[in-house]
Scaffold this motif. Structure first.
Motif, PDB file in Angstrom:
ATOM      1  N   THR A   1      39.424  39.753  40.968  1.00  0.00           N
ATOM      2  CA  THR A   1      39.632  38.484  40.268  1.00  0.00           C
ATOM      3  C   THR A   1      39.507  37.307  41.229  1.00  0.00           C
ATOM      4  OG1 THR A   1      41.090  39.581  38.698  1.00  0.00           O
ATOM      5  CG2 THR A   1      41.218  37.188  38.804  1.00  0.00           C
ATOM      6  N   ALA A   2      40.086  37.436  42.406  1.00  0.00           N
ATOM      7  CA  ALA A   2      39.981  36.363  43.407  1.00  0.00           C
ATOM      8  C   ALA A   2      38.517  36.100  43.748  1.00  0.00           C
ATOM      9  CB  ALA A   2      40.780  36.726  44.656  1.00  0.00           C
ATOM     10  N   GLY A   3      37.724  37.154  43.868  1.00  0.00           N
ATOM     11  CA  GLY A   3      36.298  36.991  44.147  1.00  0.00           C
ATOM     12  C   GLY A   3      35.567  36.298  43.016  1.00  0.00           C
ATOM     13  N   ILE A   4      35.882  36.684  41.797  1.00  0.00           N
ATOM     14  CA  ILE A   4      35.265  36.054  40.618  1.00  0.00           C
ATOM     15  C   ILE A   4      35.631  34.578  40.556  1.00  0.00           C
ATOM     16  CG2 ILE A   4      35.384  35.986  38.082  1.00  0.00           C
ATOM     17  CD1 ILE A   4      33.706  38.344  38.965  1.00  0.00           C
ATOM     18  N   LEU A   5      36.897  34.272  40.794  1.00  0.00           N
ATOM     19  CA  LEU A   5      37.337  32.870  40.750  1.00  0.00           C
ATOM     20  C   LEU A   5      36.724  32.045  41.875  1.00  0.00           C
ATOM     21  CD1 LEU A   5      41.039  33.344  39.659  1.00  0.00           C
ATOM     22  CD2 LEU A   5      39.151  32.432  38.293  1.00  0.00           C
TER      23      LEU A   5
ATOM     24  N   ALA B   1      34.841  44.391  36.949  1.00  0.00           N
ATOM     25  CA  ALA B   1      34.482  43.102  37.549  1.00  0.00           C
ATOM     26  C   ALA B   1      32.995  42.780  37.384  1.00  0.00           C
ATOM     27  CB  ALA B   1      34.867  43.083  39.018  1.00  0.00           C
ATOM     28  N   ASP B   2      32.121  43.791  37.471  1.00  0.00           N
ATOM     29  CA  ASP B   2      30.690  43.498  37.361  1.00  0.00           C
ATOM     30  C   ASP B   2      30.316  42.959  35.984  1.00  0.00           C
ATOM     31  OD1 ASP B   2      31.151  46.180  36.374  1.00  0.00           O
ATOM     32  OD2 ASP B   2      28.993  46.547  36.468  1.00  0.00           O
ATOM     33  N   ILE B   3      31.028  43.387  34.971  1.00  0.00           N
ATOM     34  CA  ILE B   3      30.732  42.904  33.620  1.00  0.00           C
ATOM     35  C   ILE B   3      31.326  41.509  33.414  1.00  0.00           C
ATOM     36  CG2 ILE B   3      31.080  43.345  31.160  1.00  0.00           C
ATOM     37  CD1 ILE B   3      30.675  46.316  31.784  1.00  0.00           C
ATOM     38  N   VAL B   4      32.507  41.250  33.958  1.00  0.00           N
ATOM     39  CA  VAL B   4      33.066  39.891  33.912  1.00  0.00           C
ATOM     40  C   VAL B   4      32.145  38.948  34.685  1.00  0.00           C
ATOM     41  CG1 VAL B   4      35.019  38.417  34.543  1.00  0.00           C
ATOM     42  CG2 VAL B   4      35.439  40.713  33.645  1.00  0.00           C
ATOM     43  N   PHE B   5      31.621  39.415  35.814  1.00  0.00           N
ATOM     44  CA  PHE B   5      30.676  38.641  36.613  1.00  0.00           C
ATOM     45  C   PHE B   5      29.467  38.223  35.768  1.00  0.00           C
ATOM     46  CE2 PHE B   5      26.942  38.541  39.410  1.00  0.00           C
ATOM     47  CZ  PHE B   5      27.345  37.623  40.366  1.00  0.00           C
ATOM     48  N   MET B   6      28.931  39.151  34.977  1.00  0.00           N
ATOM     49  CA  MET B   6      27.792  38.821  34.114  1.00  0.00           C
ATOM     50  C   MET B   6      28.159  37.736  33.118  1.00  0.00           C
ATOM     51  SD  MET B   6      25.852  42.364  33.194  1.00  0.00           S
ATOM     52  CE  MET B   6      27.028  43.659  33.490  1.00  0.00           C
ATOM     53  N   ALA B   7      29.337  37.844  32.512  1.00  0.00           N
ATOM     54  CA  ALA B   7      29.779  36.853  31.532  1.00  0.00           C
ATOM     55  C   ALA B   7      29.958  35.485  32.189  1.00  0.00           C
ATOM     56  CB  ALA B   7      31.076  37.316  30.875  1.00  0.00           C
ATOM     57  N   ILE B   8      30.506  35.480  33.396  1.00  0.00           N
ATOM     58  CA  ILE B   8      30.699  34.207  34.100  1.00  0.00           C
ATOM     59  C   ILE B   8      29.354  33.603  34.483  1.00  0.00           C
ATOM     60  CG2 ILE B   8      31.564  33.191  36.251  1.00  0.00           C
ATOM     61  CD1 ILE B   8      34.087  34.890  35.813  1.00  0.00           C
ATOM     62  N   ASN B   9      28.410  34.423  34.897  1.00  0.00           N
ATOM     63  CA  ASN B   9      27.068  33.907  35.190  1.00  0.00           C
ATOM     64  C   ASN B   9      26.446  33.263  33.968  1.00  0.00           C
ATOM     65  OD1 ASN B   9      26.365  34.135  37.898  1.00  0.00           O
ATOM     66  ND2 ASN B   9      26.041  36.327  37.715  1.00  0.00           N
ATOM     67  N   LYS B  10      26.623  33.873  32.809  1.00  0.00           N
ATOM     68  CA  LYS B  10      26.101  33.278  31.571  1.00  0.00           C
ATOM     69  C   LYS B  10      26.778  31.939  31.293  1.00  0.00           C
ATOM     70  CE  LYS B  10      24.304  37.121  28.905  1.00  0.00           C
ATOM     71  NZ  LYS B  10      23.116  36.476  28.346  1.00  0.00           N
TER      72      LYS B  10
ATOM     73  N   GLU C   1      49.364  27.693  47.336  1.00  0.00           N
ATOM     74  CA  GLU C   1      49.282  29.153  47.385  1.00  0.00           C
ATOM     75  C   GLU C   1      49.902  29.804  46.150  1.00  0.00           C
ATOM     76  OE1 GLU C   1      50.762  32.854  50.169  1.00  0.00           O
ATOM     77  OE2 GLU C   1      50.645  30.859  51.052  1.00  0.00           O
ATOM     78  N   ASP C   2      51.060  29.329  45.716  1.00  0.00           N
ATOM     79  CA  ASP C   2      51.716  29.904  44.538  1.00  0.00           C
ATOM     80  C   ASP C   2      50.906  29.664  43.275  1.00  0.00           C
ATOM     81  OD1 ASP C   2      53.797  30.903  46.036  1.00  0.00           O
ATOM     82  OD2 ASP C   2      55.145  29.223  45.605  1.00  0.00           O
ATOM     83  N   GLU C   3      50.336  28.471  43.163  1.00  0.00           N
ATOM     84  CA  GLU C   3      49.502  28.172  41.992  1.00  0.00           C
ATOM     85  C   GLU C   3      48.247  29.035  41.979  1.00  0.00           C
ATOM     86  OE1 GLU C   3      50.281  23.466  41.256  1.00  0.00           O
ATOM     87  OE2 GLU C   3      49.319  24.067  43.131  1.00  0.00           O
ATOM     88  N   ALA C   4      47.636  29.227  43.136  1.00  0.00           N
ATOM     89  CA  ALA C   4      46.434  30.070  43.224  1.00  0.00           C
ATOM     90  C   ALA C   4      46.766  31.507  42.829  1.00  0.00           C
ATOM     91  CB  ALA C   4      45.856  30.026  44.636  1.00  0.00           C
ATOM     92  N   LYS C   5      47.910  32.018  43.282  1.00  0.00           N
ATOM     93  CA  LYS C   5      48.326  33.368  42.896  1.00  0.00           C
ATOM     94  C   LYS C   5      48.544  33.464  41.390  1.00  0.00           C
ATOM     95  CE  LYS C   5      50.488  34.771  47.232  1.00  0.00           C
ATOM     96  NZ  LYS C   5      51.755  35.076  47.913  1.00  0.00           N
ATOM     97  N   ALA C   6      49.107  32.413  40.805  1.00  0.00           N
ATOM     98  CA  ALA C   6      49.337  32.399  39.359  1.00  0.00           C
ATOM     99  C   ALA C   6      48.015  32.425  38.591  1.00  0.00           C
ATOM    100  CB  ALA C   6      50.171  31.187  38.963  1.00  0.00           C
ATOM    101  N   VAL C   7      47.041  31.641  39.046  1.00  0.00           N
ATOM    102  CA  VAL C   7      45.724  31.626  38.393  1.00  0.00           C
ATOM    103  C   VAL C   7      45.088  33.017  38.478  1.00  0.00           C
ATOM    104  CG1 VAL C   7      43.374  30.702  38.518  1.00  0.00           C
ATOM    105  CG2 VAL C   7      45.334  29.163  38.734  1.00  0.00           C
ATOM    106  N   ILE C   8      45.137  33.616  39.636  1.00  0.00           N
ATOM    107  CA  ILE C   8      44.578  34.963  39.814  1.00  0.00           C
ATOM    108  C   ILE C   8      45.292  35.948  38.905  1.00  0.00           C
ATOM    109  CG2 ILE C   8      44.364  36.886  41.453  1.00  0.00           C
ATOM    110  CD1 ILE C   8      43.881  34.688  43.634  1.00  0.00           C
ATOM    111  N   MET C   9      46.607  35.867  38.824  1.00  0.00           N
ATOM    112  CA  MET C   9      47.381  36.771  37.979  1.00  0.00           C
ATOM    113  C   MET C   9      46.973  36.645  36.517  1.00  0.00           C
ATOM    114  SD  MET C   9      51.443  36.792  37.087  1.00  0.00           S
ATOM    115  CE  MET C   9      51.253  35.327  36.089  1.00  0.00           C
TER     116      MET C   9
END
Length: 133
Positions: A6-10, A45-54, A26-34
């Motif tokens: 998730t961190a990589g996708i974000l 992740a690879d399928i979420v990656f495709m959706a984000i690319n679109k 840092e706490d806000e970033a952890k919350a977003v990742i969570m």
């Protein structure tokens, strides 16, 4: 999707939309990742990656979780069309990757936009208590 994935996708979203998440602590970033990890815990992740690319290809603004879920539904139907195209079936090996997308997203396309209490309790407790999925 794991918190690490998730961190990589974000970070990809941040690269495409530099103003997003730039002033997070840092706490806000952890919350977003969570939040993103919980919402996409059942999707690789690879399928979420495709959706984000679109989403990145079609929007001036950073995508929301709801927009990515809509893109995942679109990926399902796109893969469905390819798998059920008689011409595509003639090309050896051309359909397997699309069948995988369909299988992974089969439940996602029918899942309500709002998660059930049951699906969220375990995830919320794990993240809040341990920081793990």
């Amino acid at each position: 999707m794991t918190p690490e994935e998730t961190a990589g996708i974000l970070s990809m979203i941040t690269a495409a939309y530099p103003h997003v998440y730039k002033n997070l602590g840092e706490d806000e970033a952890k919350a977003v990742i969570m939040i993103w990890a919980v919402q996409f815990k059942d999707v690789p992740a690879d399928i979420v990656f495709m959706a984000i690319n679109k989403a990145i290809a079609t929007s001036k603004y950073a995508p929301t979780i709801a927009e990515i879920k809509a893109k995942l539904t679109g990926l399902y139907w796109e893969a469905y069309d390819i798998v059920n195209n008689k011409e595509a079936l003639k090309i050896p090996g051309s359909v397997e990757k699309y069948k995988r997308i369909m299988e992974v997203l089969q439940d996602v396309k029918f899942r309500a936009a709002e998660p059930t209490i049951d699906s969220m309790i375990g995830s919320a407790e794990r993240y809040l208590l341990t920081g793990e999925e």
